[in-house]
Design a protein around this motif. Structure first.
Motif, PDB file in Angstrom:
ATOM      1  N   UNK A 123       0.861  -1.187   0.000  1.00  0.00           N
ATOM      2  CA  UNK A 123       0.000   0.000   0.000  1.00  0.00           C
ATOM      3  C   UNK A 123       0.896   1.235   0.000  1.00  0.00           C
ATOM      4  N   UNK A 124       0.713   2.080  -1.016  1.00  0.00           N
ATOM      5  CA  UNK A 124       1.591   3.234  -1.181  1.00  0.00           C
ATOM      6  C   UNK A 124       0.759   4.512  -1.171  1.00  0.00           C
ATOM      7  N   UNK A 125       1.107   5.425  -0.260  1.00  0.00           N
ATOM      8  CA  UNK A 125       0.486   6.747  -0.211  1.00  0.00           C
ATOM      9  C   UNK A 125       1.529   7.759  -0.671  1.00  0.00           C
ATOM     10  N   UNK A 126       1.136   8.597  -1.617  1.00  0.00           N
ATOM     11  CA  UNK A 126       2.046   9.588  -2.186  1.00  0.00           C
ATOM     12  C   UNK A 126       1.584  10.982  -1.757  1.00  0.00           C
ATOM     13  N   UNK A 182      14.722  18.804   5.968  1.00  0.00           N
ATOM     14  CA  UNK A 182      15.567  17.688   6.410  1.00  0.00           C
ATOM     15  C   UNK A 182      14.904  16.834   7.491  1.00  0.00           C
ATOM     16  N   UNK A 183      14.130  17.454   8.378  1.00  0.00           N
ATOM     17  CA  UNK A 183      13.518  16.683   9.457  1.00  0.00           C
ATOM     18  C   UNK A 183      12.420  15.749   8.953  1.00  0.00           C
ATOM     19  N   UNK A 184      11.968  15.958   7.722  1.00  0.00           N
ATOM     20  CA  UNK A 184      10.919  15.104   7.160  1.00  0.00           C
ATOM     21  C   UNK A 184      11.468  13.902   6.393  1.00  0.00           C
ATOM     22  N   UNK A 185      12.693  14.002   5.909  1.00  0.00           N
ATOM     23  CA  UNK A 185      13.196  13.013   4.959  1.00  0.00           C
ATOM     24  C   UNK A 185      13.179  11.593   5.509  1.00  0.00           C
ATOM     25  N   UNK A 186      13.407  11.414   6.787  1.00  0.00           N
ATOM     26  CA  UNK A 186      13.463  10.063   7.354  1.00  0.00           C
ATOM     27  C   UNK A 186      12.109   9.360   7.330  1.00  0.00           C
ATOM     28  N   UNK A 187      11.037  10.114   7.123  1.00  0.00           N
ATOM     29  CA  UNK A 187       9.699   9.512   7.118  1.00  0.00           C
ATOM     30  C   UNK A 187       9.282   9.055   5.722  1.00  0.00           C
ATOM     31  N   UNK A 188      10.080   9.357   4.716  1.00  0.00           N
ATOM     32  CA  UNK A 188       9.736   8.977   3.350  1.00  0.00           C
ATOM     33  C   UNK A 188      10.474   7.705   2.946  1.00  0.00           C
ATOM     34  N   UNK A 189       9.726   6.768   2.389  1.00  0.00           N
ATOM     35  CA  UNK A 189      10.351   5.585   1.797  1.00  0.00           C
ATOM     36  C   UNK A 189      10.874   5.913   0.406  1.00  0.00           C
ATOM     37  N   UNK A 190      10.295   6.916  -0.219  1.00  0.00           N
ATOM     38  CA  UNK A 190      10.744   7.333  -1.547  1.00  0.00           C
ATOM     39  C   UNK A 190      10.498   8.833  -1.697  1.00  0.00           C
ATOM     40  N   UNK A 212       0.953  11.912  11.602  1.00  0.00           N
ATOM     41  CA  UNK A 212       0.195  11.127  10.625  1.00  0.00           C
ATOM     42  C   UNK A 212       1.129  10.231   9.813  1.00  0.00           C
ATOM     43  N   UNK A 213       2.287  10.740   9.414  1.00  0.00           N
ATOM     44  CA  UNK A 213       3.236   9.893   8.678  1.00  0.00           C
ATOM     45  C   UNK A 213       3.667   8.705   9.527  1.00  0.00           C
ATOM     46  N   UNK A 214       3.889   8.954  10.798  1.00  0.00           N
ATOM     47  CA  UNK A 214       4.248   7.859  11.719  1.00  0.00           C
ATOM     48  C   UNK A 214       3.142   6.817  11.787  1.00  0.00           C
ATOM     49  N   UNK A 215       1.911   7.280  11.948  1.00  0.00           N
ATOM     50  CA  UNK A 215       0.774   6.354  12.068  1.00  0.00           C
ATOM     51  C   UNK A 215       0.609   5.512  10.809  1.00  0.00           C
ATOM     52  N   UNK A 216       0.761   6.149   9.643  1.00  0.00           N
ATOM     53  CA  UNK A 216       0.586   5.406   8.397  1.00  0.00           C
ATOM     54  C   UNK A 216       1.667   4.340   8.227  1.00  0.00           C
ATOM     55  N   UNK A 217       2.870   4.663   8.611  1.00  0.00           N
ATOM     56  CA  UNK A 217       3.945   3.670   8.508  1.00  0.00           C
ATOM     57  C   UNK A 217       3.689   2.509   9.456  1.00  0.00           C
ATOM     58  N   UNK A 218       3.189   2.815  10.649  1.00  0.00           N
ATOM     59  CA  UNK A 218       2.874   1.746  11.599  1.00  0.00           C
ATOM     60  C   UNK A 218       1.765   0.846  11.083  1.00  0.00           C
ATOM     61  N   UNK A 219       0.904   1.405  10.232  1.00  0.00           N
ATOM     62  CA  UNK A 219      -0.180   0.612   9.650  1.00  0.00           C
ATOM     63  C   UNK A 219       0.266  -0.149   8.395  1.00  0.00           C
ATOM     64  N   UNK A 220       1.538  -0.018   8.030  1.00  0.00           N
ATOM     65  CA  UNK A 220       2.071  -0.793   6.920  1.00  0.00           C
ATOM     66  C   UNK A 220       2.125  -0.086   5.581  1.00  0.00           C
ATOM     67  N   UNK A 221       1.797   1.204   5.552  1.00  0.00           N
ATOM     68  CA  UNK A 221       1.858   1.935   4.291  1.00  0.00           C
ATOM     69  C   UNK A 221       3.299   2.318   3.955  1.00  0.00           C
ATOM     70  N   UNK A 222       3.620   2.312   2.680  1.00  0.00           N
ATOM     71  CA  UNK A 222       4.834   2.931   2.183  1.00  0.00           C
ATOM     72  C   UNK A 222       4.515   4.405   1.908  1.00  0.00           C
ATOM     73  N   UNK A 272      -3.275   1.914  -8.217  1.00  0.00           N
ATOM     74  CA  UNK A 272      -3.434   1.576  -6.801  1.00  0.00           C
ATOM     75  C   UNK A 272      -2.786   2.598  -5.873  1.00  0.00           C
ATOM     76  N   UNK A 273      -2.076   3.566  -6.425  1.00  0.00           N
ATOM     77  CA  UNK A 273      -1.495   4.615  -5.590  1.00  0.00           C
ATOM     78  C   UNK A 273      -2.591   5.521  -5.043  1.00  0.00           C
ATOM     79  N   UNK A 274      -2.303   6.172  -3.933  1.00  0.00           N
ATOM     80  CA  UNK A 274      -3.202   7.183  -3.372  1.00  0.00           C
ATOM     81  C   UNK A 274      -2.403   8.469  -3.276  1.00  0.00           C
ATOM     82  N   UNK A 275      -2.836   9.509  -3.981  1.00  0.00           N
ATOM     83  CA  UNK A 275      -2.130  10.780  -4.010  1.00  0.00           C
ATOM     84  C   UNK A 275      -2.871  11.794  -3.148  1.00  0.00           C
ATOM     85  N   UNK A 276      -2.128  12.478  -2.288  1.00  0.00           N
ATOM     86  CA  UNK A 276      -2.703  13.498  -1.409  1.00  0.00           C
ATOM     87  C   UNK A 276      -2.009  14.819  -1.696  1.00  0.00           C
TER      88      UNK A 276
END
Length: 229
Positions: free
Chosen positions: A3-6, A145-153, A114-124, A183-187
């Motif tokens: 599951x990928x959220x963009x 820079x403080x956001x980069x660690x939360x992105x898988x891509x 929210x980024x933390x919660x989504x990752x815990x739920x298994x989203x990329x 199947x992507x979800x764009x926000x």
């Protein structure tokens, strides 16, 4: 299936405080910063011409989807100054310009939770962002820079070579995770984000921060509820 959220970035996860959608009214300030740094004896006419060239490259003034590097834009914008680039490297001029604008990046309070919660739920978590016109990735990534660690891509217009609503960036993300692009979800917050999603047939969630709620969501906490539906 993965599951990928963009996420879009500007206006969605962060903002440059006090900056409008089009930054052309700030260009002269940045150009003068270059002139001061190198003690350039250039005329007001030359400064004005540089500002106009930068405006011409701004996609909010002249629509474009193809991305140009900051260095190529500034090389064109400063060409008529006839300066010795051995003493005035284009990359340093770019740095001086953006430092002169004195930008302040602000991460919205709901972004990291929210980024933390989504990752815990298994989203990329991926991001697809258009860089401010003539801003290089290295400066933008430094500001967030403080956001980069939360992105898988992380995919910017510089990375994929195109600006939204061109859907090349979405296709790159889908290919990386081996999922159908549909199947992507764009926000995102802008109409061009909606059009980007429409171009590939994927789901779009619009966020309207600080607006009377007509359509879409007003903060990211609502994303988690929508993704469960």
């Amino acid at each position: 299936m993965t599951k990928v959220v963009v996420f879009d970035l500007g206006g969605t996860l962060m903002q440059y405080v006090g900056m409008p959608y089009s930054w052309v009214s700030f260009y002269q300030q940045g150009v003068r910063a270059i002139s001061r740094k190198y003690d350039c004896n250039v005329s007001e006419e030359a400064i004005g011409k540089t500002v106009r060239i930068l405006e011409d490259f701004n996609p909010r003034v002249n629509y474009r989807e193809i991305e140009y590097s900051a260095e190529s834009i500034f090389a064109k914008a400063l060409e008529h100054w006839h300066m010795d680039l051995r003493h005035m490297p284009i990359e340093d001029c770019v740095e001086a310009f953006w430092s002169g604008l004195k930008l302040k990046a602000e991460i919205y309070p709901d972004t990291i939770p929210v980024l933390n919660n989504l990752r815990e739920q298994g989203y990329k978590i991926a991001t697809l962002t258009d860089l401010p016109s003539a801003m290089p990735d290295r400066i933008f990534k430094r500001d967030i820079s403080e956001l980069l660690e939360y992105f898988d891509d992380y995919v910017s217009s510089a990375v994929c070579g195109y600006r939204k609503p061109n859907c090349t960036g979405l296709r790159m993300i889908a290919e990386k995770y081996e999922v159908p692009v549909t199947e992507l979800i764009l926000i995102g917050d802008e109409e061009k984000d909606r059009q980007t999603a429409r171009n590939v047939g994927c789901r779009f969630i619009q966020i309207r921060r600080g607006e009377a709620k007509k359509e879409g969501i007003s903060d990211l906490y609502e994303v988690e509820e929508l993704l469960q539906n």
